[in-house]
Design a protein around this motif. Structure first.
Motif, mmCIF file in Angstrom:
data_model
loop_
_atom_site.group_PDB
_atom_site.id
_atom_site.type_symbol
_atom_site.label_atom_id
_atom_site.label_comp_id
_atom_site.label_asym_id
_atom_site.label_seq_id
_atom_site.Cartn_x
_atom_site.Cartn_y
_atom_site.Cartn_z
ATOM 1 N N LEU A 24 1.310 -1.330 -0.308
ATOM 2 C CA LEU A 24 -0.240 0.596 0.232
ATOM 3 C C LEU A 24 1.281 1.018 -0.132
ATOM 4 O O LEU A 24 1.541 1.584 0.701
ATOM 5 N N ALA A 25 0.269 2.438 -0.754
ATOM 6 C CA ALA A 25 1.234 3.234 -0.618
ATOM 7 C C ALA A 25 0.517 4.218 0.017
ATOM 8 O O ALA A 25 -0.854 4.342 0.051
ATOM 9 N N LEU A 26 0.993 5.163 0.838
ATOM 10 C CA LEU A 26 0.716 6.225 1.701
ATOM 11 C C LEU A 26 1.710 7.631 0.814
ATOM 12 O O LEU A 26 2.525 7.782 0.337
ATOM 13 N N ASP A 27 0.953 9.130 1.653
ATOM 14 C CA ASP A 27 1.070 9.923 1.162
ATOM 15 C C ASP A 27 1.901 10.204 1.777
ATOM 16 O O ASP A 27 1.444 11.485 2.381
ATOM 17 N N TRP A 28 2.587 10.392 1.655
ATOM 18 C CA TRP A 28 4.122 10.216 2.268
ATOM 19 C C TRP A 28 5.453 10.439 1.808
ATOM 20 O O TRP A 28 5.585 9.173 0.984
#
Length: 303
Positions: A24-28
């Motif tokens: 899962l990609a995170l907005d960081w």
């Protein structure tokens, strides 16, 4: 061409039962720029600035050079690399996958500035470097992914790593919270304690929860707590990160769908805003909590 810039997300692998397969990609994000120079110059600010090598041993530099060779360019050309790092290192948030994906993105922009990056090719190369595709695929493609090596189960398959990636549908209500401790845990050390075999009932249970997780993420967040249970790696790593495992157990006891992020020691929870609200009452001394959304993938800008 004057400068290539990339933006690459933090990621979380496994998500409980999806060991080495779900990410899962995170907005960081980390942001990096590359400018051609006569010699190699590396500048790092933020995470790792006082620890990473500032020469050809730097992970991004080594990856850029492998990428230039793969993309048909001179791997020994000089450049100035500026890294603005925000993703914590050795915490289970995919910092090495981000560095590798960024390196291949920068190499593409340098070697082929007039072409849109081939993300599938970059994902193949990054997965081969990482040794497994979960974090790499999420860093390159963004969102939630299911990733696999297409030759994993085929005895007669051609040698080499070819990564299959399925972008998973996500219920727009799903959010993420992470609890990041001040201590680190190298992934290599965390892998040393994993079992070689599991009893058949646990294998069946693990497979069923991983399948349920795909459904829960897409349209049934109310099932995320059940869908994120794991028998393969989290308990086994408990002796290496007892405080993380304690927080994980307390969150799950409160009904929060908490997992170890990647190899740890960060703890991550998935759920709607209402579901994650139950975590507000759980003490987390020694951990920094962050609320995040789902992130996008690798961005390459050459100009």
């Amino acid at each position: 061409m004057s400068t290539v810039g990339v933006r690459v997300p933090a990621t979380s692998a496994n998500l409980g039962p999806g060991f080495d397969a779900m990410g899962l990609a995170l907005d960081w994000y980390d942001e990096l720029t590359l400018t051609p120079e006569r010699e190699l110059i590396v500048e790092v600010t933020g995470e790792g600035a006082d620890r990473v090598p500032l020469d050809k041993r730097h992970l991004v530099v080594a990856t850029i050079r492998r990428g230039l060779r793969a993309f048909g360019d001179d791997p020994d050309r000089g450049f100035r690399l500026r890294c603005t790092n925000t993703v914590p290192h050795s915490r289970g948030l995919g910092s090495s996958a981000a560095a590798i994906a960024a390196g291949y993105g920068l190499a593409w922009g340098l070697a082929r500035p007039d072409q849109a990056p081939d993300l599938d090719w970059i994902c193949d190369l990054a997965s081969e470097d990482e040794g497994h595709p979960d974090n790499a695929a999420a860093a390159v493609h963004g969102g939630a992914v299911l990733a696999w090596g297409r030759s994993d189960a085929a005895e007669d398959a051609a040698p080499g790593t070819v990564t299959g990636v399925a972008r998973l549908q996500l219920d727009p209500r799903v959010r993420v919270r992470v609890w990041i401790p001040e201590f680190e845990l190298p992934t290599a050390q965390a892998r040393q304690v994993l079992p070689e075999t599991l009893p058949r009932p646990q294998v069946i249970a693990q497979a069923s929860r991983a399948a349920l997780l795909v459904h829960a993420l897409a349209q049934a967040p109310e099932l995320l707590h059940e869908a994120t249970f794991d028998w393969l790696h989290q308990q086994q790593r408990g002796s290496l990160m007892p405080r993380s495992l304690d927080l994980l157990h307390r969150l799950r006891a409160a009904g929060v769908a908490a997992v170890v992020s990647g190899a740890g020691p960060t703890v991550l929870a998935l759920g709607t805003v209402e579901q994650l609200a139950a975590a507000q009452e759980i003490a987390h001394t020694g951990f920094a909590a962050h609320d995040l959304a789902i992130g996008g993938g690798l961005e390459v800008n050459a100009g």
